[in-house]
Design an enzyme around this catalytic site. Structure first.
Site, PDB file in Angstrom:
ATOM      1  N   ASP A 129      83.208   2.035  47.999  1.00 51.10           N
ATOM      2  CA  ASP A 129      82.168   1.290  47.293  1.00 51.10           C
ATOM      3  C   ASP A 129      80.841   1.877  47.752  1.00 51.10           C
ATOM      4  OD1 ASP A 129      80.284  -0.432  46.306  1.00 51.10           O
ATOM      5  OD2 ASP A 129      81.333  -2.264  46.885  1.00 51.10           O
ATOM      6  N   ASN A 154      78.544  11.972  42.178  1.00 52.47           N
ATOM      7  CA  ASN A 154      78.634  11.639  40.759  1.00 52.47           C
ATOM      8  C   ASN A 154      78.475  10.147  40.483  1.00 52.47           C
ATOM      9  OD1 ASN A 154      79.621  12.105  37.850  1.00 52.47           O
ATOM     10  ND2 ASN A 154      81.166  10.700  38.672  1.00 52.47           N
ATOM     11  N   TYR A 167      66.477   2.998  36.380  1.00 54.16           N
ATOM     12  CA  TYR A 167      67.367   4.156  36.236  1.00 54.16           C
ATOM     13  C   TYR A 167      66.586   5.467  36.317  1.00 54.16           C
ATOM     14  CZ  TYR A 167      70.887   7.293  34.255  1.00 54.16           C
ATOM     15  OH  TYR A 167      71.771   8.332  34.050  1.00 54.16           O
ATOM     16  N   LYS A 195      66.675   8.344  39.353  1.00 55.25           N
ATOM     17  CA  LYS A 195      67.094   9.722  39.103  1.00 55.25           C
ATOM     18  C   LYS A 195      65.978  10.718  39.444  1.00 55.25           C
ATOM     19  CE  LYS A 195      71.312   8.966  37.722  1.00 55.25           C
ATOM     20  NZ  LYS A 195      72.477   9.426  38.512  1.00 55.25           N
ATOM     21  N   THR A 211      81.120   6.690  27.132  1.00 55.74           N
ATOM     22  CA  THR A 211      80.222   6.683  25.967  1.00 55.74           C
ATOM     23  C   THR A 211      80.963   6.547  24.641  1.00 55.74           C
ATOM     24  OG1 THR A 211      80.240   9.107  25.836  1.00 55.74           O
ATOM     25  CG2 THR A 211      78.518   8.087  27.183  1.00 55.74           C
TER      26      THR A 211
END
Length: 287
Positions: A84, A112, A181, A185, A219
């Site tokens: 986790d 990732n 987000y 990044k 997606t």
């Protein structure tokens, strides 16, 4: 015996064969991580796949170990490690130690694991949501890099760290509802270049890949939207982008960054988006 075409391919793309490379992949239970794992197993890598969903990891390892041959008899090609990424540092370090022990070393870390979070605007975004996104996208990548990087340093063999980022972290694209987000990044990009500077002395390369949206398990629902192709057609220079697959669009770059052919490549942010950020305007605002 390899035919002439295979020999030419090996000369032009030596990273097609990565036998013996040990790769640790976070967020491997779905999406990019799942596709990376399958592709790298095909290239001969030994894999430690990590995520929270152990049942999904077991299924992935079963798929790999029953379809690809290990270079060591009776030894698995892929092993699961429960992780986790939001856990406290000692828990993450323990998972890293388990991963390192699985094959005796790790040559490559692929950070990732990531989360997009909600689409709240700056004034509506909660503190909890901000912290959750940063804990996964930035803190988790840093801690895995720290604990694996220190072991790479001590082993004296060098290595490659690959951070999977996003075009949302670039300064040439902004969108509504993606503050946490995009900022996380962008921080990952800054972390990539800083780590490349500091870890280079230990022959550890650090690069990031900033993709746009690709077809994947995650997606699937988005690609079923009728309006999406119209958006791609209007904004993306490359006409085939709507059919872009993770493999080979991203996997070939990952292989290259693993292979010694990229031994002088570090501190880079590789943008893989079909050119859709070239216009520098908002594209999606409520994904």
């Amino acid at each position: 015996m390899a035919n002439k075409s295979d020999k030419v391919s090996q000369l032009l793309e030596p990273w097609s064969d990565l036998k013996g490379k040990v790769v640790f992949i976070t967020g491997a239970s779905s999406g990019f991580g799942w596709d990376f794992s399958i592709n790298l197993a095909r290239a001969g890598c030994k894999l430690i796949v990590a995520a929270r969903r152990v049942d999904r990891l077991d299924a992935l390892c079963h798929l790999i170990n029953n379809n690809f041959e290990s270079t060591t008899s009776n030894a698995p090609l892929a092993v699961p490690v429960e992780l986790d990424i939001t856990s406290d540092p000692p828990v993450i370090e323990a998972a890293v130690q388990n991963a390192w022990t699985a094959f005796g070393n790790i040559d490559v870390l692929i950070n990732n694991a990531g989360v997009r979070g909600g689409t709240k605007t700056t004034l509506d975004l909660s503190n909890d949501e901000w912290n959750r996104v940063f804990k996964i996208n930035t803190n988790g990548a840093w801690l895995c890099s720290k604990y694996i990087g220190s072991r790479m340093r001590d082993a004296g063999k060098g290595g490659s760290i690959i951070n999977i980022s996003s075009i949302d972290g670039l300064n040439r694209i902004k969108g509504t509802g993606r503050l946490a987000y995009g900022t996380s990044k962008a921080a990952l990009h800054a972390m990539t270049t800083q780590m490349a500077q500091e870890l280079g002395t230990h022959n550890i390369r650090v690069n990031a890949i900033a993709p746009s949206i690709f077809r994947s398990e995650i997606t699937k629902g988005l690609y079923e939207k009728k309006w999406l192709k119209n958006v791609f057609d209007a904004q993306v220079p490359l006409p085939f982008y709507f059919d872009a697959q993770v493999d080979p669009s991203l996997t070939e770059l990952v292989r290259y960054l693993i292979h010694p052919a990229s031994k002088y490549v570090t501190g880079n942010i590789f943008i893989v988006d079909g050119g859709n950020t070239l216009a520098g305007v908002p594209i999606w605002s409520s994904l």
